[in-house]
Design a protein around this motif. Structure first.
Motif, mmCIF file in Angstrom:
data_model
loop_
_atom_site.group_PDB
_atom_site.id
_atom_site.type_symbol
_atom_site.label_atom_id
_atom_site.label_comp_id
_atom_site.label_asym_id
_atom_site.label_seq_id
_atom_site.Cartn_x
_atom_site.Cartn_y
_atom_site.Cartn_z
ATOM 1 N N ALA A 64 53.875 66.292 39.349
ATOM 2 C CA ALA A 64 55.094 65.540 39.255
ATOM 3 C C ALA A 64 56.234 66.214 39.594
ATOM 4 O O ALA A 64 56.208 67.662 39.543
ATOM 5 C CB ALA A 64 55.253 65.219 37.890
ATOM 6 N N VAL A 65 57.293 65.688 40.138
ATOM 7 C CA VAL A 65 58.781 66.249 40.517
ATOM 8 C C VAL A 65 59.364 66.627 39.477
ATOM 9 O O VAL A 65 59.696 65.634 38.608
ATOM 10 C CB VAL A 65 59.299 65.202 41.447
ATOM 11 C CG1 VAL A 65 60.644 65.990 41.755
ATOM 12 C CG2 VAL A 65 58.661 65.100 43.019
ATOM 13 N N ARG A 66 59.741 67.760 39.193
ATOM 14 C CA ARG A 66 60.479 68.324 37.906
ATOM 15 C C ARG A 66 62.083 67.871 38.225
ATOM 16 O O ARG A 66 62.642 67.765 37.415
ATOM 17 C CB ARG A 66 60.130 69.670 37.508
ATOM 18 C CG ARG A 66 58.884 70.081 37.011
ATOM 19 C CD ARG A 66 58.285 71.519 36.814
ATOM 20 N NE ARG A 66 59.232 71.789 35.566
ATOM 21 C CZ ARG A 66 60.133 72.498 35.558
ATOM 22 N NH1 ARG A 66 60.692 73.147 36.747
ATOM 23 N NH2 ARG A 66 60.830 73.043 34.499
ATOM 24 N N ARG A 67 62.385 68.435 39.568
ATOM 25 C CA ARG A 67 63.805 68.448 39.742
ATOM 26 C C ARG A 67 64.076 68.391 41.276
ATOM 27 O O ARG A 67 63.080 68.908 41.979
ATOM 28 C CB ARG A 67 64.598 69.996 39.147
ATOM 29 C CG ARG A 67 65.934 69.885 39.329
ATOM 30 C CD ARG A 67 66.597 71.003 38.365
ATOM 31 N NE ARG A 67 65.914 72.177 38.501
ATOM 32 C CZ ARG A 67 66.738 73.309 38.751
ATOM 33 N NH1 ARG A 67 67.615 73.213 38.863
ATOM 34 N NH2 ARG A 67 66.117 74.467 38.882
ATOM 35 N N LYS A 68 65.232 67.859 41.474
ATOM 36 C CA LYS A 68 65.462 67.742 43.132
ATOM 37 C C LYS A 68 66.923 68.553 43.110
ATOM 38 O O LYS A 68 67.793 68.028 42.568
ATOM 39 C CB LYS A 68 65.664 66.315 43.726
ATOM 40 C CG LYS A 68 64.137 65.588 43.761
ATOM 41 C CD LYS A 68 64.429 64.272 44.178
ATOM 42 C CE LYS A 68 62.922 63.600 44.463
ATOM 43 N NZ LYS A 68 62.852 62.421 45.240
ATOM 44 N N ALA A 69 67.162 69.591 43.683
ATOM 45 C CA ALA A 69 68.063 70.634 43.689
ATOM 46 C C ALA A 69 68.241 71.321 44.934
ATOM 47 O O ALA A 69 67.989 70.976 46.013
ATOM 48 C CB ALA A 69 68.013 71.371 42.423
ATOM 49 N N THR A 70 69.187 72.309 44.822
ATOM 50 C CA THR A 70 69.671 72.987 45.831
ATOM 51 C C THR A 70 69.717 74.646 45.387
ATOM 52 O O THR A 70 69.743 74.864 44.198
ATOM 53 C CB THR A 70 70.801 72.796 46.658
ATOM 54 O OG1 THR A 70 71.265 73.468 47.649
ATOM 55 C CG2 THR A 70 71.980 73.339 45.697
ATOM 56 N N TRP A 71 69.727 75.515 46.535
ATOM 57 C CA TRP A 71 69.682 77.005 46.257
ATOM 58 C C TRP A 71 71.080 77.348 47.195
ATOM 59 O O TRP A 71 71.711 78.156 46.574
ATOM 60 C CB TRP A 71 68.488 77.562 46.405
ATOM 61 C CG TRP A 71 68.723 79.058 46.201
ATOM 62 C CD1 TRP A 71 68.681 80.143 47.049
ATOM 63 C CD2 TRP A 71 68.849 79.737 44.849
ATOM 64 N NE1 TRP A 71 68.655 81.276 46.211
ATOM 65 C CE2 TRP A 71 68.854 81.108 45.009
ATOM 66 C CE3 TRP A 71 68.951 79.380 43.671
ATOM 67 C CZ2 TRP A 71 69.021 82.034 43.887
ATOM 68 C CZ3 TRP A 71 69.256 79.983 42.551
ATOM 69 C CH2 TRP A 71 69.109 81.244 42.681
#
Length: 397
Positions: free
Chosen positions: A230-237
């Motif tokens: 499952a996707v935990r988080r959609k983010a950036t770095w």
């Protein structure tokens, strides 16, 4: 305070105007420009080669000093790859000798398994070397590198894991990873195990499902639950915000899906690539010279930093995408890429001989939120600029 702020705004406005004025100088015909740029690159890279300590690879030039990194740094293959592009066009044997020397430096990376960057490291370098020389030992290195990269594949998430688990991420996959799939496809198509291409296709399908917003912009990082998938988080770095469109990330996505269409002829990949291209080219924050700001949603536009590396990458991708497009779309993508190439070759972005530590392009941005590599030359900006020049010559002249 008001006076200081006004001065800062005036300086910023002057900088923005300067980019536009310099990029709009009289243009050479493209054939002459490409020829001149490769000759310049040969001379400039002979200067760059003198600034590299034994066993290191060049990355940047900051505060008057050359920046060189260990061979396990993700950018270690771009120097040799750039040299092979220069040699291909100039037949300069001194450049070829330096390219071969750079290959020997990074050859141990073929067994590296600590992150996903083997494609950048080993295909941009050994891939170009094999393409031009046909040496079987180069092909063997590519095949071994694909085997190493395959160890990063995680069946639970149907993707290649980018970075190892750390305090920020459990199982991160970044959009950049699309670029490393070219080596996997090529290896399977050239006598290697078919599983490499199968992994590349599965990874692409997962990316298509989870990385994109409805407007075709891409998240930078998707963090997965390694147990459930499952996707935990959609983010950036490296982008401005989790919800923003980091410019180079959009370039990785465009290039990656265009390349995957080349290897598979899957129309879904072509549709995605065209959607990404139109997102970029129609974005209201894309400057007139078409060299993006470091993030399409960055604060301070139009006074924030540009990213020449994103411009070079996008130009190269658009030139390939044009090969798979209708005549009207082909002209659209070609025209945009031309503008980018003319901009990058102007004095607004391209260094003078002997300057810039020997690098070709100025004004790239590595990771602004991390205060890293801001408004500096970057080796991969040069690589994709040279690739764009070579592609234009091959396909449009």
């Amino acid at each position: 305070m008001k006076k200081v702020n006004l001065i800062a705004v005036l300086i910023a406005l002057t900088s923005v105007t300067s980019f536009a004025q310099k990029a709009a100088l009289p243009q050479k015909k493209m054939a002459q420009l490409i020829n001149d740029e490769f000759k310049f690159a040969a001379d400039q890279y002979k200067i760059l080669s003198k600034n590299i300590p034994e066993g290191k690879t060049p990355q940047s030039f900051e505060k008057g000093k050359s920046v060189n990194y260990d061979i396990k740094w993700w950018c270690s293959g771009f120097y040799s790859g750039s040299l092979w592009y220069i040699y291909e066009q100039t037949k300069d044997n001194a450049i070829k000798n330096e390219a071969e020397k750079a290959l020997k430096t990074i050859e141990p990376n073929q067994t590296f398994t600590d992150n996903h960057d083997l494609g950048f490291m080993m295909y941009c370098s050994f891939g170009n070397a094999y393409r031009l020389t046909g040496k079987p030992e180069y092909k063997a290195v590519i095949q071994r590198s694909a085997e190493s990269l395959a160890t990063r594949y995680r069946p639970a998430i149907k993707s290649i894991q980018s970075w190892n688990k750390n305090k920020y991420w459990e199982c991160p996959v970044i959009i950049d990873n699309m670029m490393n799939l070219e080596m996997m496809n090529w290896t399977s198509d050239n006598g290697g195990d078919p599983k490499y291409k199968e992994i590349a296709i599965t990874h692409t399908n997962t990316t298509l499902k989870n990385h994109f917003r409805p407007d075709f912009s891409s998240y930078h990082v998707i963090d997965y639950d390694l147990k459930t998938g499952a996707v935990r988080r959609k983010a950036t770095w490296q982008g401005a915000a989790d919800c923003s469109a980091w410019a180079r990330g959009q370039g990785w996505a465009l290039y990656g899906f265009t390349m995957m269409y080349r290897f598979t002829k899957n129309e879904a990949y072509l549709k995605q690539a065209k959607g990404i291209a139109h997102f970029i080219l129609n974005h209201p924050n894309l400057p007139a010279d078409k060299i993006p700001f470091w993030d399409f949603d960055a604060q301070g536009i139009p006074f924030t930093k540009r990213d020449a590396s994103a411009g070079a990458l996008i130009a190269s991708a658009l030139l390939e995408l044009g090969q798979y497009s209708t005549e009207s779309e082909k002209n659209e993508f070609k025209s945009a890429a031309e503008t980018m190439i003319y901009s990058l070759s102007s004095e607004a972005y391209r260094a003078k001989l002997g300057d810039n530590g020997g690098f070709l392009l100025m004004h790239s941005t590595g990771a602004l939120p991390l205060n890293s590599e801001i408004d500096v030359p970057l080796i991969y900006a040069d690589y994709y600029y040279l690739e764009a020049l070579a592609r234009y010559k091959k396909w449009y002249l």
